[in-house]
Design a protein around this motif. Sequence first.
Motif, short mmCIF file in Angstrom:
data_model
loop_
_atom_site.label_atom_id
_atom_site.label_comp_id
_atom_site.label_asym_id
_atom_site.label_seq_id
_atom_site.Cartn_x
_atom_site.Cartn_y
_atom_site.Cartn_z
N GLN A 92 0.83 -1.20 0.00
CA GLN A 92 0.00 0.00 0.00
C GLN A 92 0.87 1.26 0.00
O GLN A 92 0.54 2.25 -0.67
CB GLN A 92 -0.94 -0.01 1.20
N ALA A 93 1.96 1.20 0.74
CA ALA A 93 2.85 2.36 0.79
C ALA A 93 3.50 2.63 -0.57
O ALA A 93 3.69 3.78 -0.96
CB ALA A 93 3.92 2.15 1.85
N VAL A 94 3.85 1.57 -1.28
CA VAL A 94 4.40 1.74 -2.63
C VAL A 94 3.36 2.39 -3.54
O VAL A 94 3.65 3.33 -4.28
CB VAL A 94 4.86 0.38 -3.21
N LEU A 95 2.14 1.90 -3.49
CA LEU A 95 1.09 2.49 -4.32
C LEU A 95 0.91 3.97 -4.00
O LEU A 95 0.71 4.80 -4.89
CB LEU A 95 -0.23 1.75 -4.09
N LYS A 96 0.96 4.30 -2.74
CA LYS A 96 0.78 5.70 -2.33
C LYS A 96 1.83 6.60 -2.96
O LYS A 96 1.58 7.78 -3.22
CB LYS A 96 0.83 5.79 -0.81
N GLU A 168 12.05 -1.74 -1.00
CA GLU A 168 13.16 -2.23 -0.18
C GLU A 168 13.45 -1.35 1.03
O GLU A 168 14.08 -1.78 1.99
CB GLU A 168 14.41 -2.37 -1.04
N THR A 169 13.00 -0.09 1.01
CA THR A 169 13.26 0.82 2.13
C THR A 169 12.21 0.73 3.22
O THR A 169 12.37 1.33 4.28
CB THR A 169 13.31 2.27 1.63
N LEU A 170 11.13 0.00 2.99
CA LEU A 170 10.00 0.01 3.90
C LEU A 170 10.10 -1.05 4.99
O LEU A 170 10.67 -2.12 4.78
CB LEU A 170 8.71 -0.21 3.09
N ASP A 171 9.56 -0.73 6.15
CA ASP A 171 9.50 -1.66 7.28
C ASP A 171 8.15 -2.36 7.22
O ASP A 171 7.14 -1.87 7.74
CB ASP A 171 9.65 -0.89 8.59
N ASN A 172 8.13 -3.52 6.57
CA ASN A 172 6.86 -4.21 6.36
C ASN A 172 6.23 -4.67 7.67
O ASN A 172 5.00 -4.71 7.79
CB ASN A 172 7.06 -5.41 5.42
N VAL A 173 7.03 -5.04 8.66
CA VAL A 173 6.48 -5.45 9.95
C VAL A 173 5.65 -4.32 10.55
O VAL A 173 4.50 -4.50 10.94
CB VAL A 173 7.60 -5.88 10.92
N ARG A 195 9.61 -8.46 17.91
CA ARG A 195 10.00 -8.15 16.53
C ARG A 195 10.40 -9.43 15.79
O ARG A 195 10.05 -9.62 14.62
CB ARG A 195 11.17 -7.16 16.54
N ASP A 196 11.13 -10.31 16.45
CA ASP A 196 11.52 -11.58 15.83
C ASP A 196 10.29 -12.43 15.50
O ASP A 196 10.22 -13.06 14.43
CB ASP A 196 12.45 -12.36 16.75
N ILE A 197 9.33 -12.46 16.42
CA ILE A 197 8.10 -13.22 16.19
C ILE A 197 7.37 -12.69 14.96
O ILE A 197 6.93 -13.44 14.08
CB ILE A 197 7.18 -13.15 17.41
N ALA A 198 7.25 -11.36 14.88
CA ALA A 198 6.53 -10.75 13.76
C ALA A 198 7.23 -11.02 12.44
O ALA A 198 6.58 -11.36 11.44
CB ALA A 198 6.38 -9.25 14.00
N SER A 199 8.54 -10.87 12.42
CA SER A 199 9.30 -11.13 11.18
C SER A 199 9.14 -12.57 10.74
O SER A 199 8.93 -12.85 9.55
CB SER A 199 10.78 -10.80 11.39
N ALA A 200 9.24 -13.50 11.69
CA ALA A 200 9.09 -14.91 11.35
C ALA A 200 7.67 -15.22 10.88
O ALA A 200 7.46 -16.05 9.99
CB ALA A 200 9.42 -15.78 12.56
N SER A 201 6.69 -14.51 11.44
CA SER A 201 5.29 -14.75 11.08
C SER A 201 4.99 -14.33 9.65
O SER A 201 3.98 -14.77 9.08
CB SER A 201 4.36 -14.01 12.04
#
Length: 467
Positions: A92-96, A168-173, A195-201
């Motif tokens: 969504q951020a890319v589209l914006k 590539e610059t965005l923090d998707n988590v 943060r590790d849990i979210a990234s792994a998820s």
Amino acid sequence: MTTSNRNRPVASVKRDPRRSTVRTAAPRAGVAADGLAARDAAVSVLFTVLVEKRPMDDAFARATATRDLAPRDRAFARLIATTVLRNCGALQAVLKTYLAKPLPEHQGRLEQILLAAVAQLLILKTPPHAAISLAVDQCRADKAGQRFAGLVNAVLRRVSESGAGRFETLDNVALTFPDWLLQKWTAAYGASVARDIASASLAEPALDLTVKSDAAGWAERLNGVVLPTGSVRCQGVGRVEELEGYADGEWWVQDAAAALPAKLCGDVRGLRVLDLCAAPGGKTAQLASAGANVVAVDKSAGRLERLQENLSRLQLAAETQTANALTFQSETPFDVVLLDAPCTSTGTIRRHPDILHLKRPEDVPALASLQSKLLDVAAPLVKPGGLLVYCTCSLEPEEGEEQTAQFLARHPEFSRSPLGLDEDTLPLLWRTADGDLRTLPSFLAEMPEGGRYLDGFYAAKLVKAAG
């Protein structure tokens, strides 16, 4: 998530000053015939999840039932949908970046068409001509969105040219995960672990199998590895139904963490075991394979029918009963009761990324209340000296550690029992301070890329006083 103000796609292309015109591309010959139905199914799933707020599995079943999709196209449709759901905030951020004005309220499936196409361009590396022209075709076919076909073409061309750098610059988590969920995990596990849990998820899950016997042999045949828990983990194996051993019923698909609660039941040979809330049936199969006389209870007749079909393939037997677990009764108590209770399922986001977009903070106390009632129903179903194994695939303490503590306070006839698995199978890191099981999605991070992680699970082993 899809209606979040911080990432909401906006209409009207931001013009590149180097461009004087933007032309609408016509679909290339042959492109529309290849993959349009799969992409259309994916967009239908995304609309159902993100707009109508309904579960992905049901949406996928409906979307594919009305389309004559080959297995490869079904897999591609699911891949597009899950990729968007795992990366929705960043997409969504890319589209914006490339749009300027908010989309009108009545836009049809435009937003989902754009998200699916951007995911193909930036993550799945679909050739731009295919992703763009088919997205334009989808837009033209959508009555409410057909007037945006030119916009779709222009935006996606811009994304294909320069969107990768922005992505590539965005923090998707931070962009995709609900704030409330990250805050809960931070409170429960600390900021770094959360943060590790979210990234792994957000990682694509590997394929885990529970085998009847000879795990090492099946790992060799299927080019997999045997995990310390005993499950076989495979990567890049194609369609499950075509793998060696599937038709012969030698194994079934089950995440490594999901296979642990049934193992906590111990040696169940010849014992009468109740699997309460049994569907989809992986634990039922484990118990039956271990020699238990299993009674599998679930309120959904359809889910129990699929459970029986799986048992037939596996050449295993269990008694099934369609019943509401809250009102289930038995004249004869059971040696072992396994209660895999309904929960928020936040430990399974890798496999069910729609959870990110469907669950709400109020779901946690509501489900915790249900779990408490189910535990009170299960308690008298355990015979004196028998065992109750309670588990959920939630990471929320209210559905795990706190639930067990409250149950033990209400039922002093129960006490904790040692888990009974050695440290090689169940490392100390996977045990709570009270001796219960707690796996996190970030565990098994040491595995090779593509084969890391597992579901988040909680389980407690509780023994009933002999009398």
